[in-house]
Design a protein around this motif. Sequence first.
Motif, short mmCIF file in Angstrom:
data_model
loop_
_atom_site.label_atom_id
_atom_site.label_comp_id
_atom_site.label_asym_id
_atom_site.label_seq_id
_atom_site.Cartn_x
_atom_site.Cartn_y
_atom_site.Cartn_z
N ALA A 69 8.86 11.52 -3.53
CA ALA A 69 8.53 10.42 -2.62
C ALA A 69 7.58 9.42 -3.30
CB ALA A 69 7.91 10.97 -1.33
N GLY A 70 6.61 9.93 -4.04
CA GLY A 70 5.69 9.05 -4.76
C GLY A 70 6.42 8.22 -5.79
N TRP A 71 7.29 8.89 -6.54
CA TRP A 71 8.10 8.20 -7.56
C TRP A 71 8.96 7.12 -6.90
CZ3 TRP A 71 13.46 8.03 -7.68
CH2 TRP A 71 14.02 7.48 -8.83
N ALA A 72 9.63 7.50 -5.79
CA ALA A 72 10.53 6.57 -5.12
C ALA A 72 9.76 5.36 -4.56
CB ALA A 72 11.29 7.29 -4.00
N ALA A 73 8.58 5.61 -3.99
CA ALA A 73 7.79 4.50 -3.43
C ALA A 73 7.45 3.48 -4.53
CB ALA A 73 6.51 5.05 -2.80
N ALA A 74 7.04 4.00 -5.68
CA ALA A 74 6.70 3.10 -6.79
C ALA A 74 7.93 2.32 -7.24
CB ALA A 74 6.14 3.91 -7.96
N LYS A 75 9.06 3.02 -7.36
CA LYS A 75 10.26 2.34 -7.86
C LYS A 75 10.77 1.30 -6.86
CE LYS A 75 12.78 3.82 -11.06
NZ LYS A 75 12.99 3.67 -12.51
N MET A 98 3.88 2.15 2.39
CA MET A 98 4.87 3.16 2.01
C MET A 98 4.27 4.53 2.30
SD MET A 98 6.87 0.83 0.79
CE MET A 98 8.18 1.62 -0.08
N ASN A 99 4.87 5.22 3.26
CA ASN A 99 4.35 6.51 3.68
C ASN A 99 4.92 7.64 2.82
OD1 ASN A 99 3.79 8.92 5.01
ND2 ASN A 99 5.18 8.48 6.73
N ILE A 100 4.05 8.27 2.03
CA ILE A 100 4.51 9.41 1.22
C ILE A 100 3.73 10.67 1.59
CG2 ILE A 100 5.39 8.01 -0.69
CD1 ILE A 100 2.80 8.66 -2.23
N ILE A 128 0.85 -1.19 0.00
CA ILE A 128 0.00 0.00 0.00
C ILE A 128 0.89 1.24 0.00
CG2 ILE A 128 -1.71 1.34 1.31
CD1 ILE A 128 -2.72 -1.31 2.49
N ILE A 129 0.57 2.16 -0.88
CA ILE A 129 1.29 3.43 -0.91
C ILE A 129 0.30 4.48 -0.39
CG2 ILE A 129 2.44 5.12 -2.37
CD1 ILE A 129 3.12 2.54 -4.15
N ALA A 130 0.67 5.11 0.72
CA ALA A 130 -0.31 5.95 1.41
C ALA A 130 0.12 7.40 1.47
CB ALA A 130 -0.54 5.42 2.82
N ASN A 131 -0.75 8.27 0.99
CA ASN A 131 -0.54 9.70 1.06
C ASN A 131 -1.64 10.27 1.94
OD1 ASN A 131 0.03 12.40 0.57
ND2 ASN A 131 -0.93 12.40 -1.47
N VAL A 132 -1.50 10.00 3.25
CA VAL A 132 -2.54 10.41 4.21
C VAL A 132 -1.90 11.10 5.41
CG1 VAL A 132 -4.16 8.58 3.53
CG2 VAL A 132 -2.50 8.12 5.34
N LEU A 184 9.55 6.97 15.33
CA LEU A 184 9.93 6.53 16.68
C LEU A 184 9.09 5.35 17.16
CD1 LEU A 184 10.60 10.03 18.24
CD2 LEU A 184 12.28 8.22 17.86
N ALA A 185 7.91 5.18 16.57
CA ALA A 185 7.05 4.05 16.95
C ALA A 185 7.61 2.73 16.41
CB ALA A 185 5.64 4.28 16.43
N CYS A 186 8.50 2.80 15.42
CA CYS A 186 9.17 1.60 14.88
C CYS A 186 8.17 0.50 14.47
CB CYS A 186 10.19 1.06 15.87
SG CYS A 186 11.60 2.14 16.05
N TYR A 187 7.17 0.87 13.72
CA TYR A 187 6.22 -0.13 13.24
C TYR A 187 6.92 -1.06 12.25
CZ TYR A 187 2.72 3.13 15.02
OH TYR A 187 1.98 3.96 15.81
N PRO A 188 6.72 -2.37 12.38
CA PRO A 188 7.44 -3.29 11.49
C PRO A 188 7.04 -3.16 10.01
CG PRO A 188 5.86 -4.48 12.90
CD PRO A 188 5.90 -3.07 13.38
N ASN A 189 5.87 -2.61 9.74
CA ASN A 189 5.41 -2.53 8.35
C ASN A 189 5.30 -1.10 7.82
OD1 ASN A 189 3.28 -2.11 10.15
ND2 ASN A 189 1.74 -2.58 8.58
N GLY A 190 5.85 -0.14 8.57
CA GLY A 190 5.82 1.25 8.11
C GLY A 190 7.12 1.62 7.41
N PHE A 191 7.03 2.11 6.18
CA PHE A 191 8.22 2.50 5.42
C PHE A 191 8.04 3.97 5.02
CE2 PHE A 191 7.86 -2.03 5.04
CZ PHE A 191 9.16 -2.47 5.24
N HIS A 192 8.92 4.81 5.56
CA HIS A 192 8.72 6.25 5.41
C HIS A 192 9.69 6.80 4.36
CE1 HIS A 192 6.40 5.49 8.98
NE2 HIS A 192 7.48 5.00 9.55
N ILE A 193 9.12 7.23 3.25
CA ILE A 193 9.94 7.68 2.12
C ILE A 193 10.33 9.15 2.30
CG2 ILE A 193 10.13 7.76 -0.39
CD1 ILE A 193 9.44 4.98 0.61
N LEU A 194 9.39 9.96 2.73
CA LEU A 194 9.72 11.37 2.97
C LEU A 194 10.70 11.46 4.13
CD1 LEU A 194 6.22 13.13 2.88
CD2 LEU A 194 8.10 13.56 1.30
#
Lengths: 271, 318
Positions: A185-191, A107-109, A85-89, A118-128
């Motif tokens: 960030a959107g481009w990078a998440a897709a790539k 993917m957080n964009i 999931i690529i999320a812009n929220v 800091l919450a270190c979620y195992p499934n959160g990937f922060h591109i910005l």
Amino acid sequence: MTRNSAATLFAIILVLYLSLWGKWALATEYELLYIGPENSSAYRGLQQGLDEANHQGQFLGIGFSLRTMEFDDYVSEKLSDPIAIIANVETEELRQLIKATPDIAIMNIGSASDSLRLACYPNGFHILPSEKMLADAEVQWRKKNPNSSAHARAWHHKFKKYAARDLNKRFSARFEKAMDDRAWAGWAAAKIVTDTLARQGISDHSRLLAYLKEDLVFDGQKGIEMQFRETGQLKQILLLVDDDKIVGEAPVLGVADATDLDSLGHISCQH
Amino acid sequence: MKLKIVFFIFILYAAQANATEPTHRIFVSNEKGNSISVIDGKTLGVIKEIPVGKRPRDIGFSPDGSELYVALGDEDAIAVVNPVSLEVLRKFKAGSDPEAFAVHPKSGYLFISNEDAGLATIFDPVTGNKIIEIQVGLEPEGVAASPDGRYVAVTSESSNLLHIIELPDYKISMNILVGSRPRDAAFNSDSSLIYVTSEVSGDVGVIDLKTGKVIKSGKLEDKKAKPKDIVLSKDEKTLYVAGGRANKIFVLDAETLEVKKTIPVGKRTWGLAIDPAENRLFTTDGVDSQVSVIDTNRNEVIKTIKVGSFPWGVAIHD
């Protein structure tokens, strides 16, 4: 059987065979899920990244498509699990998403919030880049240039080095808009997602998640290879921009080691 | 009749005269100097700097050695230079932003990567005519032709692909995902293996052409290493890799891909050319505007030579 009907039968078998073979030879299709508004810079960047992924995919027999949803619709509908999931929220919506789908890579964009890192979620990937990364870059810059009013950015439309020029050109040719932080960030998440799927032949969302966490080496057209920290943050160089001009890069040479991306932001979950 | 025989002999003579005696000169393209620096192979001194056109990058010789080709990125052209008289003979249009090319060992055609357009374009340098263009991945860069003339490899930097164009059909027969931002490729002598450098992942990959698979990959354990040019020694035991901003040349065991030694050279080293007869390796050190000369027996720099501004490519006339 007459000669004619034998020929017809042969033709039918041939057509069947070819159409089946065609199916098998056809691209492996992946569908990514985007959650967020379509009229946004991040979404345009994502489309650019997906286009480039499909350009690569045509040589490899792989195709990518995008399903888009608003956050509220995603929450109310029960969907079968997407590969990523690529999320812009906003920050709190992202937190909800991350918690609701613990084995899918998000993917957080959309949010630079330090609290998400800091919450270190195992499934959160922060591109910005996080707020702390941007602040650290500015602190480094001001040690060397005390009177500068430059601000740190993930990207800039005048960035040329490391083939950034090529990416800026491709983006502005397609959208007639300048590529900004969120578009990058959107481009990078897709790539990141598509190159990993192409490379690893992954079809399972939890395997994708594990790979991104452990093994990713990403070319974000910013020179240095990028990886995710254990906080889920994508390490990256930042640009110092003053009055719409790029005046420097961080880590700032002379203040920090230029290849030590860990001089920017929170680096670990031990705090 | 007599006239015909005389004419025939003249043609034979002309054909022979066409194969140029090697001058053993070293030719260096200067990307910002818009010139070619010519180095004497014996004295290792610069003989001449030839103005050649805007943004010269890759350079290479025709199979018979009679012509030197230079890709001029900002003129969308190839310049043709006589390596003996050092005159610029002509230029021909070669598609958008030509960066790197390979000269086909049999046809003499130039296989050019057009970075902006995402194309590999093939030109006949004699007529300047385009033979064919082939769509490849984003930001194509390195091009290499196999010694047997059957394959031409093209790297596309932003798609992380190595494309194999197969002759005589000019069709892409294989697309191989390699490391991040692949920049250069080199074949072994029997055209069975390709070595590829990748800039962002900082590694060297080996591809078996029979299977189209990456059979080995080795990372250059240096964070600053941005590998570019790669050359194979004549005995095929050693690979030399230009380390870019690591400011050194990596000497690798071609079999294991282990780094045996690193040789410090000038800043931002990209171009490499090997002279097996003299046991020498030449490097272009862009930011220092110099060429380093390495003795390949000792793997040490024996001389540095000041050339034009921002040297990019290097080729030996031998």
